[in-house]
Write an enzyme that holds these catalytic residues in place. Structure first.
Site, PDB file in Angstrom:
ATOM      1  N   CYS A 114      42.379  44.588  42.332  1.00  0.00           N
ATOM      2  CA  CYS A 114      43.195  43.493  41.806  1.00  0.00           C
ATOM      3  C   CYS A 114      44.586  43.419  42.425  1.00  0.00           C
ATOM      4  O   CYS A 114      45.298  42.439  42.237  1.00  0.00           O
ATOM      5  CB  CYS A 114      43.304  43.607  40.292  1.00  0.00           C
ATOM      6  N   HIS A 167      48.694  39.299  37.821  1.00  0.00           N
ATOM      7  CA  HIS A 167      47.239  39.359  37.931  1.00  0.00           C
ATOM      8  C   HIS A 167      46.635  38.956  36.597  1.00  0.00           C
ATOM      9  O   HIS A 167      47.075  39.401  35.537  1.00  0.00           O
ATOM     10  CB  HIS A 167      46.821  40.776  38.309  1.00  0.00           C
ATOM     11  N   ASN A 207      38.821  37.071  34.925  1.00  0.00           N
ATOM     12  CA  ASN A 207      39.475  38.016  35.829  1.00  0.00           C
ATOM     13  C   ASN A 207      38.767  37.961  37.181  1.00  0.00           C
ATOM     14  O   ASN A 207      37.633  38.417  37.316  1.00  0.00           O
ATOM     15  CB  ASN A 207      39.399  39.422  35.228  1.00  0.00           C
TER      16      ASN A 207
END
Length: 343
Positions: free
Chosen positions: A124, A268, A299
């Protein structure tokens, strides 16, 4: 006799993001569909993560195809031609072919000539890592423009029976063109890793282990179960809230910027509760828009920051020239944060 000296490379004094673009798969997976896989509720998913739906890629929406679509938009936004790109960096953990790097196929399809192209695996934080590498390439004189892509097909690595992760992940691609600038456009990158916590977000087992099992080859009427992503939610939440707030503040301090001078906060898109906790820890004024793309996208790991950046610019929540704090964090554990000028 005087020894010969290497002529040093020289590049632009500064760099910045010139354009951004994103691609979101066609198929929408609402929470109602996820509830067909796991014993949960829409309220539980929304409360725990902030997610109402996510996008999952279809057969034709490969890592390469999504990347090409996102990159094309970023190139157009930057107002350059593919031939001007001197480097292609692809951040992904879900390109399932070990070699060659998917970046080489993407560069070829875009028409980037012989530009160097390579993949990085930083989960990420991948987009932030790529941004830092691009900044160094440009200021070091090794490229004029660099294409940075964050792309994931995490649906391929999601166990639909895992109640702790089945509702979290989505697919998509985000891209940015980084190039020279007369003024600072990318602040110092605050990045790092903590390998002592590598087991809190991980693939359940290595590919060779998974496919060495007899049942994986000749299972009696059963489909082979691929390795999937596993996450220990509580340690990740605590680490993200407490440690990443410190990293975000370090990025602000390194850039010489205070929270009230930001035009956007683009973390993020991991979890809405993590975002809210970071806002509180940073004492971010209510006037600063915050990316909450996770609600409709889930996500998307390395793709989440550029996808959220594109959405904020297109919606008018943020504007060209604004200062934005970006921060990515995830499996490794790895992290990267910086203040950037929006394209």
């Amino acid at each position: 006799m005087t020894k010969p000296q290497i002529r040093p490379a020289s590049g632009a004094q500064y760099s910045r993001i010139h354009g951004v673009g994103g691609y979101r798969p066609v198929r929408v997976i609402p929470n109602a569909e996820v509830l067909e896989w796991i014993d949960s509720s829409d309220e539980w998913i929304r409360t725990r993560s902030g997610i109402t739906e996510r996008r999952w890629a279809g057969p034709e929406e490969s890592v390469a195809e999504m990347s090409v679509q996102a990159a094309g938009k970023a190139i157009a936004h930057a107002g350059i031609s593919p031939e001007q790109i001197g480097g292609v960096i692809v951040a992904t953990v879900s390109h399932l072919k070990q070699t060659p790097a998917i970046a080489t196929e993407i560069a070829e399809r875009l028409g980037c000539g012989t530009a160097p192209a390579f993949d990085i695996s930083a989960a990420c934080a991948g987009f932030g890592y790529g941004l830092g590498l691009a900044d160094g390439m440009i200021r070091g004189g090794n490229a004029e423009y660099v294409l940075v892509i964050g792309v994931e097909r995490l649906s391929d690595l999601t166990d639909q029976s895992d109640r702790s992760t089945a509702f979290i992940f989505g697919d998509g691609a985000g891209a940015a063109i980084v190039g020279p600038s007369d003024t600072p456009g990318i602040g110092k990158l605050i990045w790092g890793s903590d390998g002592s916590q590598a087991d809190v977000i991980t693939q359940t087992e290595a590919w060779d282990t998974a496919f060495a099992k007899p049942e994986a080859i000749n299972g009696p009427g059963e489909e082979t179960k691929w390795p999937h992503l596993r996450m220990d939610g509580q340690p990740v939440f605590r680490w993200a809230v407490w440690e990443m707030a410190k990293v975000a503040q370090q990025a602000l301090d390194a850039a010489g910027v205070t929270a009230d001078q930001l035009g956007a906060f683009i973390p993020h898109q991991a979890n809405m509760r993590i975002t809210d906790a970071m806002i509180k820890a940073l004492k971010l004024p209510e006037s600063v828009p915050v990316a909450r793309d996770i609600a409709e996208t889930g996500n998307t790991s390395a793709a989440s920051i550029p996808l959220a950046m594109e959405r904020m610019l297109e919606s008018g929540e943020a504007h060209s020239g604004d200062l934005a704090l970006i921060i990515g964090f995830g499996a490794g554990l790895v992290y990267a944060a910086a203040v950037v000028t929006l394209p």
